[in-house]
Enzyme design. Structure first.
Site, PDB file in Angstrom:
ATOM      1  N   ARG A 132       3.451  75.879  80.364  1.00 40.14           N
ATOM      2  CA  ARG A 132       2.220  76.287  81.053  1.00 40.14           C
ATOM      3  C   ARG A 132       0.964  75.642  80.469  1.00 40.14           C
ATOM      4  O   ARG A 132       0.007  75.375  81.184  1.00 40.14           O
ATOM      5  CB  ARG A 132       2.049  77.795  80.943  1.00 40.14           C
ATOM      6  CG  ARG A 132       3.000  78.563  81.809  1.00 40.14           C
ATOM      7  CD  ARG A 132       2.527  80.005  81.909  1.00 40.14           C
ATOM      8  NE  ARG A 132       3.073  80.652  83.068  1.00 40.14           N
ATOM      9  CZ  ARG A 132       3.961  81.657  83.019  1.00 40.14           C
ATOM     10  NH1 ARG A 132       4.391  82.107  81.863  1.00 40.14           N
ATOM     11  NH2 ARG A 132       4.411  82.197  84.131  1.00 40.14           N
ATOM     12  N   LYS A 186      19.704  83.153  76.162  1.00 41.87           N
ATOM     13  CA  LYS A 186      19.927  84.590  76.279  1.00 41.87           C
ATOM     14  C   LYS A 186      18.591  85.331  76.188  1.00 41.87           C
ATOM     15  O   LYS A 186      17.631  84.721  75.727  1.00 41.87           O
ATOM     16  CB  LYS A 186      20.910  85.071  75.210  1.00 41.87           C
ATOM     17  CG  LYS A 186      20.332  85.046  73.793  1.00 41.87           C
ATOM     18  CD  LYS A 186      21.254  85.702  72.819  1.00 41.87           C
ATOM     19  CE  LYS A 186      20.982  87.159  72.621  1.00 41.87           C
ATOM     20  NZ  LYS A 186      19.829  87.494  71.785  1.00 41.87           N
ATOM     21  N   ASP A 222      25.224  80.849  74.057  1.00 42.07           N
ATOM     22  CA  ASP A 222      25.234  81.890  73.028  1.00 42.07           C
ATOM     23  C   ASP A 222      25.328  81.129  71.715  1.00 42.07           C
ATOM     24  O   ASP A 222      26.363  80.523  71.422  1.00 42.07           O
ATOM     25  CB  ASP A 222      26.446  82.797  73.206  1.00 42.07           C
ATOM     26  CG  ASP A 222      26.449  83.920  72.189  1.00 42.07           C
ATOM     27  OD1 ASP A 222      26.041  83.680  71.031  1.00 42.07           O
ATOM     28  OD2 ASP A 222      26.849  85.036  72.537  1.00 42.07           O
ATOM     29  N   HIS A 223      24.254  81.148  70.934  1.00 47.04           N
ATOM     30  CA  HIS A 223      24.229  80.228  69.790  1.00 47.04           C
ATOM     31  C   HIS A 223      25.293  80.574  68.737  1.00 47.04           C
ATOM     32  O   HIS A 223      25.620  79.747  67.899  1.00 47.04           O
ATOM     33  CB  HIS A 223      22.828  80.123  69.181  1.00 47.04           C
ATOM     34  CG  HIS A 223      22.448  81.258  68.286  1.00 47.04           C
ATOM     35  ND1 HIS A 223      21.930  82.431  68.739  1.00 47.04           N
ATOM     36  CD2 HIS A 223      22.520  81.398  66.942  1.00 47.04           C
ATOM     37  CE1 HIS A 223      21.693  83.245  67.719  1.00 47.04           C
ATOM     38  NE2 HIS A 223      22.039  82.642  66.616  1.00 47.04           N
ATOM     39  N   LYS A 275      28.359  78.077  65.943  1.00 44.44           N
ATOM     40  CA  LYS A 275      28.614  78.159  64.501  1.00 44.44           C
ATOM     41  C   LYS A 275      30.049  77.720  64.230  1.00 44.44           C
ATOM     42  O   LYS A 275      30.980  78.187  64.887  1.00 44.44           O
ATOM     43  CB  LYS A 275      28.403  79.599  64.001  1.00 44.44           C
ATOM     44  CG  LYS A 275      26.965  80.092  64.163  1.00 44.44           C
ATOM     45  CD  LYS A 275      26.791  81.480  63.577  1.00 44.44           C
ATOM     46  CE  LYS A 275      25.471  82.107  63.981  1.00 44.44           C
ATOM     47  NZ  LYS A 275      24.295  81.588  63.308  1.00 44.44           N
ATOM     48  N   HIS A 332      26.494  88.088  71.085  1.00 46.71           N
ATOM     49  CA  HIS A 332      27.096  87.624  69.830  1.00 46.71           C
ATOM     50  C   HIS A 332      28.305  88.459  69.378  1.00 46.71           C
ATOM     51  O   HIS A 332      29.364  87.919  69.049  1.00 46.71           O
ATOM     52  CB  HIS A 332      26.056  87.623  68.712  1.00 46.71           C
ATOM     53  CG  HIS A 332      24.782  86.919  69.069  1.00 46.71           C
ATOM     54  ND1 HIS A 332      24.742  85.831  69.914  1.00 46.71           N
ATOM     55  CD2 HIS A 332      23.495  87.142  68.709  1.00 46.71           C
ATOM     56  CE1 HIS A 332      23.487  85.424  70.050  1.00 46.71           C
ATOM     57  NE2 HIS A 332      22.714  86.206  69.333  1.00 46.71           N
ATOM     58  N   LYS A 337      18.798  95.332  61.875  1.00 51.75           N
ATOM     59  CA  LYS A 337      17.719  94.596  61.215  1.00 51.75           C
ATOM     60  C   LYS A 337      17.336  95.336  59.942  1.00 51.75           C
ATOM     61  O   LYS A 337      17.605  96.536  59.803  1.00 51.75           O
ATOM     62  CB  LYS A 337      16.482  94.573  62.116  1.00 51.75           C
ATOM     63  CG  LYS A 337      16.708  93.947  63.470  1.00 51.75           C
ATOM     64  CD  LYS A 337      16.307  92.510  63.456  1.00 51.75           C
ATOM     65  CE  LYS A 337      16.424  91.888  64.823  1.00 51.75           C
ATOM     66  NZ  LYS A 337      16.930  90.524  64.782  1.00 51.75           N
ATOM     67  N   LYS A 365      21.814  89.547  54.504  1.00 48.96           N
ATOM     68  CA  LYS A 365      22.339  88.902  55.712  1.00 48.96           C
ATOM     69  C   LYS A 365      23.841  88.739  55.536  1.00 48.96           C
ATOM     70  O   LYS A 365      24.294  88.151  54.540  1.00 48.96           O
ATOM     71  CB  LYS A 365      21.675  87.544  55.908  1.00 48.96           C
ATOM     72  CG  LYS A 365      22.098  86.853  57.195  1.00 48.96           C
ATOM     73  CD  LYS A 365      21.194  85.663  57.486  1.00 48.96           C
ATOM     74  CE  LYS A 365      21.618  84.885  58.718  1.00 48.96           C
ATOM     75  NZ  LYS A 365      21.203  85.503  59.957  1.00 48.96           N
TER      76      LYS A 365
HETATM   77  C1  BG6 Z   1      19.266  86.241  68.331  1.00 49.67           C
HETATM   78  C2  BG6 Z   1      18.587  87.584  68.384  1.00 49.67           C
HETATM   79  O1  BG6 Z   1      20.025  86.023  69.485  1.00 49.67           O
HETATM   80  O2  BG6 Z   1      20.119  86.181  67.181  1.00 49.67           O
HETATM   81  C3  BG6 Z   1      17.806  87.840  67.109  1.00 49.67           C
HETATM   82  O3  BG6 Z   1      17.713  87.646  69.505  1.00 49.67           O
HETATM   83  C4  BG6 Z   1      18.686  87.657  65.897  1.00 49.67           C
HETATM   84  O4  BG6 Z   1      17.240  89.148  67.104  1.00 49.67           O
HETATM   85  C5  BG6 Z   1      19.432  86.328  65.948  1.00 49.67           C
HETATM   86  O5  BG6 Z   1      17.861  87.699  64.747  1.00 49.67           O
HETATM   87  C6  BG6 Z   1      20.472  86.240  64.834  1.00 49.67           C
HETATM   88  O6  BG6 Z   1      20.990  84.942  64.787  1.00 49.67           O
HETATM   89  P1  BG6 Z   1      21.610  84.351  63.446  1.00 49.67           P
HETATM   90  O7  BG6 Z   1      22.154  83.029  63.845  1.00 49.67           O
HETATM   91  O8  BG6 Z   1      20.484  84.278  62.453  1.00 49.67           O
HETATM   92  O9  BG6 Z   1      22.666  85.327  62.997  1.00 49.67           O
END
Ligand code: BG6
Length: 500
Positions: A50, A157, A186-187, A191, A249, A349, A354
């Site tokens: 935009r 997503k 879906d990222h 992985k 995920h 969260k 992690k």
């Molecule tokens: C995203 C979520 O799809 O995945 C986020 O919207 C989240 O809230 C993230 O933090 C986590 O991804 P990763 O690869 O850091 O585990």
């Protein structure tokens, strides 16, 4: 990717190009593909957004941010290949003239390179843009394919916010595009360790014979984050942990771990098995959904000695919000392989650390044989697929402690990816982009898979909606989650693995 070839020439059009995703992940991923010799040549990138911006300014922005996010030394010649032709188009997603402008730019690029018209459209916009952009691309003819030319669309997503909206989005897109043009990203599927779940299960004779209810006691899937909601209050408060993480995920992890072996390592077979697995997840009525779920918000606390403020105090979050930042679910799968094996899922969260892992707990050995010894318990047998922060596969089992008396200790063997393989720097988007450019949809869920995921979580959405604030728990930021989540497993005589 070692024997892979670069894809056919194509132009990449990114909608929402001035956003974080383009700078942080997409352009660095294109750079990494170029280093590996897997970027189509020549390559052209059209950014659409935009804001008013010249192509020159957009290109300079990308040049500046690349070294910041690439996590490696930038080679100027390689960067030149990625940013050889960068064009910026200013436009609103629902204004038809935006698509006329994009069409003119694409035509010029394609004319210069001799008519090759392959196009990849990447929808990196907020979700409200997906349907209008998809429909305009279909209706304007920009995404029309044929005569050996492909036109594909990647959609970020969240794909819908519940079952009805996911169905509606699929319907709108499929009215103007073919299923094989739509790549729902879906990222997590980018992985390496996630992709390796299939190889581990199906390329080894070792695991498949015991991968069932006769040998497996239960499965735990954990996606814990130490990150808080931070500056995403606006997005997050409308979505919550369940919708943000579970249908995408966590259910992708679940389906890879639990699906039946596909007949071939090919998109249609794999996607069909994954969708079938999700279809076999038992749908729960409201009471069951409440009984088998825990939702909670983080309160004040500390993570790594930093004071963290409660979720309700986050900017752009309603101070009385009932949106959850943590969810734990107990699911069961109604098929021959998994009947009566619980799958416990949790994500949240502001947790202690992690950790993304899938832990498969095997049935306990009978202790009877050791009854005349001092042993009163055995360590648990877990196979752990570590995804983040360490990519590894670990096996936990019992061994005799050396010495004259019988004493047993829990031991572990861990395979770490970095010990065996040269792992090139990666954003996680390289394989996904490359696969889309070569037309391999194995890592992209199909419409039925997406809808099956929402069908699984819909009973929880509905039950929580009706319950309002009733049943919403809290947990201290920096902890392992709410006590109620421990009780969910304790009620079955089980317990979660530690988070950090
Ligand atoms: C995203 C979520 O799809 O995945 C986020 O919207 C989240 O809230 C993230 O933090 C986590 O991804 P990763 O690869 O850091 O585990």
């Amino acid at each position: 990717m070692t024997t892979a070839r670069p894809p056919d020439q194509c132009s990449l059009v990114i909608f929402g190009a001035t956003g974080d995703l383009t700078h942080r992940l997409l352009v660095p991923a294109l750079y990494n593909l170029a280093v590996a010799g897997l970027l189509p040549q020549p390559f052209a990138l059209i950014g659409v957004a935009r804001s008013e911006l010249s192509s020159e300014a957009f290109r300079t922005d990308l040049e500046k941010s690349l070294p910041k996010f690439a996590k490696r030394q930038i080679d100027a010649d390689v960067a030149k290949k990625v940013l050889a032709r960068v064009v910026y188009v200013q436009g609103e997603p629902d204004d038809p003239s935006t698509y006329d402008k994009i069409g003119r730019e694409l035509a010029a690029i394609e004319r210069d390179r001799g008519g090759q018209g392959n196009r990849l459209f990447y929808l990196a916009t907020p979700p409200a843009g997906f349907a209008p952009i998809g429909c305009h691309l279909g209706e304007s003819g920009l995404a029309r394919q044929g005569n050996g030319v492909w036109r594909r669309i990647i959609i970020e997503k969240p794909f819908g916010t519940d079952l009805a909206s996911a169905r509606a989005l699929n319907k709108k897109l499929l009215a103007v595009l073919d299923e094989d043009q739509i790549f729902r990203i879906d990222h997590y599927l980018g992985k390496e360790t996630v992709q390796n779940i299939m190889v581990l299960r199906f390329a080894n004779g070792l695991f498949e014979p015991i991968w069932n209810r006769d040998h497996i006691d239960h499965v735990q899937i954990t996606v814990a984050e130490a990150l808080t909601v931070g500056r995403r209050g606006n997005y997050y408060d409308a979505i919550g942990a369940l919708r943000d993480m579970v249908p995408s995920h966590l259910l992708q992890l679940l389906s890879l771990v639990a699906m039946e072996p596909p007949s071939r390592f090919a998109a249609d077979s794999v996607r069909a098995e994954k969708a079938q697995l999700l279809d076999a997840v038992q749908l729960q009525d409201r009471d069951e959904a409440l009984r088998n779920s825990v939702r909670a918000q983080y309160g004040d606390g500390y993570i790594d000695n930093h004071a963290i403020e409660a979720y309700r105090k986050t900017a752009d979050v309603d101070p009385n919000t009932t949106t959850e930042t943590y969810v734990a679910l107990k699911l069961t799968i109604d098929n021959w392989r998994w009947a009566r094996v619980p799958f416990y899922l949790r994500t949240g969260k502001a947790l202690r650390g992690k950790l993304t892992e899938v832990a498969i707990k095997f049935k306990q050995a009978p202790i009877a044989m050791f009854r005349d010894t001092p042993i009163d318990h055995l360590a648990e047998n877990f196979l752990v697929l570590g995804i983040q922060p360490n990519e590894c596969i670990g096996l936990e089992f019992n061994a005799k402690v050396p010495g004259p008396s019988i004493s047993i200790g829990g031991v572990g063997m861990t395979f770490k990816y970095q010990d065996y393989f040269d792992v090139a720097p990666s954003t996680g988007y390289e394989t996904l982009l490359y696969d889309c450019m070569i037309g391999d949809a194995i890592l992209y869920p199909r419409a039925d898979g997406i809808e099956a995921g929402w069908r699984v979580v819909q009973p929880f959405i509905d039950a929580w909606h009706d319950a309002g604030a009733r049943g919403l728990a809290t947990y201290r930021a920096g902890s392992e989650g709410p006590a109620e989540a421990d009780q969910l497993l304790a009620a079955d005589g089980r317990h979660w693995r530690p988070i950090a």
